[in-house]
Design a protein around this motif. Structure first.
Motif, PDB file in Angstrom:
ATOM      1  N   ARG A   6     -44.628 -25.885   5.459  1.00  0.00           N
ATOM      2  CA  ARG A   6     -44.485 -25.737   4.012  1.00  0.00           C
ATOM      3  C   ARG A   6     -45.767 -25.152   3.437  1.00  0.00           C
ATOM      4  O   ARG A   6     -45.749 -24.255   2.598  1.00  0.00           O
ATOM      5  CB  ARG A   6     -44.156 -27.082   3.390  1.00  0.00           C
ATOM      6  N   SER A   7     -46.897 -25.628   3.909  1.00  0.00           N
ATOM      7  CA  SER A   7     -48.185 -25.121   3.466  1.00  0.00           C
ATOM      8  C   SER A   7     -48.351 -23.649   3.856  1.00  0.00           C
ATOM      9  O   SER A   7     -48.891 -22.858   3.084  1.00  0.00           O
ATOM     10  CB  SER A   7     -49.302 -25.967   4.084  1.00  0.00           C
ATOM     11  N   ALA A   8     -47.878 -23.276   5.041  1.00  0.00           N
ATOM     12  CA  ALA A   8     -47.965 -21.878   5.484  1.00  0.00           C
ATOM     13  C   ALA A   8     -47.160 -20.974   4.558  1.00  0.00           C
ATOM     14  O   ALA A   8     -47.607 -19.870   4.216  1.00  0.00           O
ATOM     15  CB  ALA A   8     -47.470 -21.753   6.925  1.00  0.00           C
ATOM     16  N   TYR A   9     -45.974 -21.429   4.134  1.00  0.00           N
ATOM     17  CA  TYR A   9     -45.168 -20.631   3.219  1.00  0.00           C
ATOM     18  C   TYR A   9     -45.839 -20.529   1.848  1.00  0.00           C
ATOM     19  O   TYR A   9     -45.794 -19.486   1.205  1.00  0.00           O
ATOM     20  CB  TYR A   9     -43.752 -21.197   3.101  1.00  0.00           C
ATOM     21  N   GLN A  10     -46.451 -21.623   1.395  1.00  0.00           N
ATOM     22  CA  GLN A  10     -47.165 -21.587   0.123  1.00  0.00           C
ATOM     23  C   GLN A  10     -48.329 -20.598   0.189  1.00  0.00           C
ATOM     24  O   GLN A  10     -48.536 -19.815  -0.744  1.00  0.00           O
ATOM     25  CB  GLN A  10     -47.673 -22.981  -0.248  1.00  0.00           C
ATOM     26  N   GLU A  11     -49.077 -20.627   1.275  1.00  0.00           N
ATOM     27  CA  GLU A  11     -50.188 -19.693   1.434  1.00  0.00           C
ATOM     28  C   GLU A  11     -49.684 -18.250   1.487  1.00  0.00           C
ATOM     29  O   GLU A  11     -50.317 -17.348   0.933  1.00  0.00           O
ATOM     30  CB  GLU A  11     -50.977 -20.028   2.699  1.00  0.00           C
ATOM     31  N   PRO A 145     -52.466  -8.682  11.299  1.00  0.00           N
ATOM     32  CA  PRO A 145     -51.511  -9.659  11.839  1.00  0.00           C
ATOM     33  C   PRO A 145     -51.049 -10.676  10.784  1.00  0.00           C
ATOM     34  O   PRO A 145     -49.898 -11.089  10.775  1.00  0.00           O
ATOM     35  CB  PRO A 145     -52.289 -10.336  12.968  1.00  0.00           C
ATOM     36  N   THR A 146     -51.943 -11.025   9.879  1.00  0.00           N
ATOM     37  CA  THR A 146     -51.565 -11.935   8.794  1.00  0.00           C
ATOM     38  C   THR A 146     -50.516 -11.290   7.894  1.00  0.00           C
ATOM     39  O   THR A 146     -49.568 -11.954   7.462  1.00  0.00           O
ATOM     40  CB  THR A 146     -52.800 -12.342   7.970  1.00  0.00           C
ATOM     41  N   ASP A 147     -50.662 -10.009   7.607  1.00  0.00           N
ATOM     42  CA  ASP A 147     -49.672  -9.294   6.789  1.00  0.00           C
ATOM     43  C   ASP A 147     -48.300  -9.301   7.463  1.00  0.00           C
ATOM     44  O   ASP A 147     -47.274  -9.520   6.808  1.00  0.00           O
ATOM     45  CB  ASP A 147     -50.101  -7.845   6.542  1.00  0.00           C
ATOM     46  N   VAL A 148     -48.278  -9.076   8.760  1.00  0.00           N
ATOM     47  CA  VAL A 148     -47.017  -9.057   9.505  1.00  0.00           C
ATOM     48  C   VAL A 148     -46.385 -10.455   9.497  1.00  0.00           C
ATOM     49  O   VAL A 148     -45.183 -10.610   9.267  1.00  0.00           O
ATOM     50  CB  VAL A 148     -47.232  -8.546  10.949  1.00  0.00           C
ATOM     51  N   ARG A 149     -47.201 -11.469   9.722  1.00  0.00           N
ATOM     52  CA  ARG A 149     -46.707 -12.850   9.705  1.00  0.00           C
ATOM     53  C   ARG A 149     -46.156 -13.202   8.318  1.00  0.00           C
ATOM     54  O   ARG A 149     -45.096 -13.802   8.183  1.00  0.00           O
ATOM     55  CB  ARG A 149     -47.841 -13.791  10.117  1.00  0.00           C
ATOM     56  N   ASP A 150     -46.891 -12.804   7.273  1.00  0.00           N
ATOM     57  CA  ASP A 150     -46.423 -13.043   5.905  1.00  0.00           C
ATOM     58  C   ASP A 150     -45.103 -12.328   5.636  1.00  0.00           C
ATOM     59  O   ASP A 150     -44.201 -12.882   5.007  1.00  0.00           O
ATOM     60  CB  ASP A 150     -47.467 -12.582   4.887  1.00  0.00           C
ATOM     61  N   LEU A 151     -44.985 -11.108   6.117  1.00  0.00           N
ATOM     62  CA  LEU A 151     -43.759 -10.331   5.945  1.00  0.00           C
ATOM     63  C   LEU A 151     -42.567 -11.057   6.565  1.00  0.00           C
ATOM     64  O   LEU A 151     -41.500 -11.176   5.939  1.00  0.00           O
ATOM     65  CB  LEU A 151     -43.941  -8.946   6.569  1.00  0.00           C
ATOM     66  N   LEU A 152     -42.751 -11.565   7.763  1.00  0.00           N
ATOM     67  CA  LEU A 152     -41.669 -12.293   8.443  1.00  0.00           C
ATOM     68  C   LEU A 152     -41.341 -13.603   7.732  1.00  0.00           C
ATOM     69  O   LEU A 152     -40.173 -13.962   7.580  1.00  0.00           O
ATOM     70  CB  LEU A 152     -42.033 -12.539   9.903  1.00  0.00           C
ATOM     71  N   ARG A 153     -42.362 -14.308   7.292  1.00  0.00           N
ATOM     72  CA  ARG A 153     -42.119 -15.561   6.552  1.00  0.00           C
ATOM     73  C   ARG A 153     -41.364 -15.291   5.252  1.00  0.00           C
ATOM     74  O   ARG A 153     -40.456 -16.031   4.883  1.00  0.00           O
ATOM     75  CB  ARG A 153     -43.437 -16.258   6.240  1.00  0.00           C
ATOM     76  N   LEU A 154     -41.760 -14.237   4.549  1.00  0.00           N
ATOM     77  CA  LEU A 154     -41.079 -13.888   3.299  1.00  0.00           C
ATOM     78  C   LEU A 154     -39.623 -13.508   3.558  1.00  0.00           C
ATOM     79  O   LEU A 154     -38.733 -13.861   2.776  1.00  0.00           O
ATOM     80  CB  LEU A 154     -41.816 -12.747   2.599  1.00  0.00           C
TER      81      LEU A 154
END
Length: 182
Positions: A6-11, A145-154
């Motif tokens: 949940r915290s990862a999605y908030q970030e 890599p953070t951008d890619v991870r964020d893209l997948l989470r979104l």
């Protein structure tokens, strides 16, 4: 969902705040256009069949269209957000249904579907935003890599929101409309 996920999605949402703001703003521009420009079609008289399959199919098409902006510099996303905002506003403005019924029908849109659309807009705008940051901030690579991870989470978050909205529209909205119409 655990606290850490949940915290990862908030970030992720915090890091994507500019894309989220752009997504909401583009949809808002569409709402203004849809509410002020007269409709080219007659108001829709009937309501769609309330099935989960109908709403999931319809909403995921919108989602995939917004996601398509990711590899195409955000162009389909910008067009899709403005178009969806104008269709949303135009449907509300031109409907022949009484205002209380319209508000009851809007409930699932406002709670889950619109946030899902806004987050999907983030997916489509994120690579372009990352590319602009790459040019302005002189980063070593356009997408980290953070951008890619964020893209997948979104993408996952938008899909979950749209799925919940589809189920809510099909299973709860008819009861709400029935209650409001008496």
């Amino acid at each position: 969902m655990s606290y850490s996920s949940r915290s990862a999605y908030q970030e992720t949402l915090i890091r994507s705040r500019l894309e989220l703001l752009a997504s909401v703003s583009l949809f808002g521009l569409g709402v203004v256009l849809g509410a002020t420009v007269p409709s080219l079609t007659e108001p829709a008289g009937g309501l769609p069949t309330f099935t989960v399959e109908y709403f999931l199919r319809h909403n995921t098409r919108i989602l995939f269209g917004l996601w398509l902006g990711a590899p195409l510099f955000g162009i389909p996303t910008v067009l899709g957000l403005v178009l969806n905002g104008s269709v949303f506003a135009n449907a509300v403005a031109t409907s022949s249904i009484p205002i209380a019924h319209r508000l009851a029908l809007l409930f699932p849109h406002v709670v889950f579907e619109l946030p899902g659309i806004f987050v999907a807009g983030c997916v489509g705008l994120k690579p372009f935003g990352a590319f602009v940051r790459y040019l302005v901030e002189r980063q070593s690579r356009p997408m980290t890599p953070t951008d890619v991870r964020d893209l997948l989470r979104l993408a996952v978050l938008s899909l979950v929101l749209i799925a919940v909205a589809g189920a809510l529209e099909a299973l709860v909205t008819p009861s709400v409309v029935g209650f409001v119409t008496g």
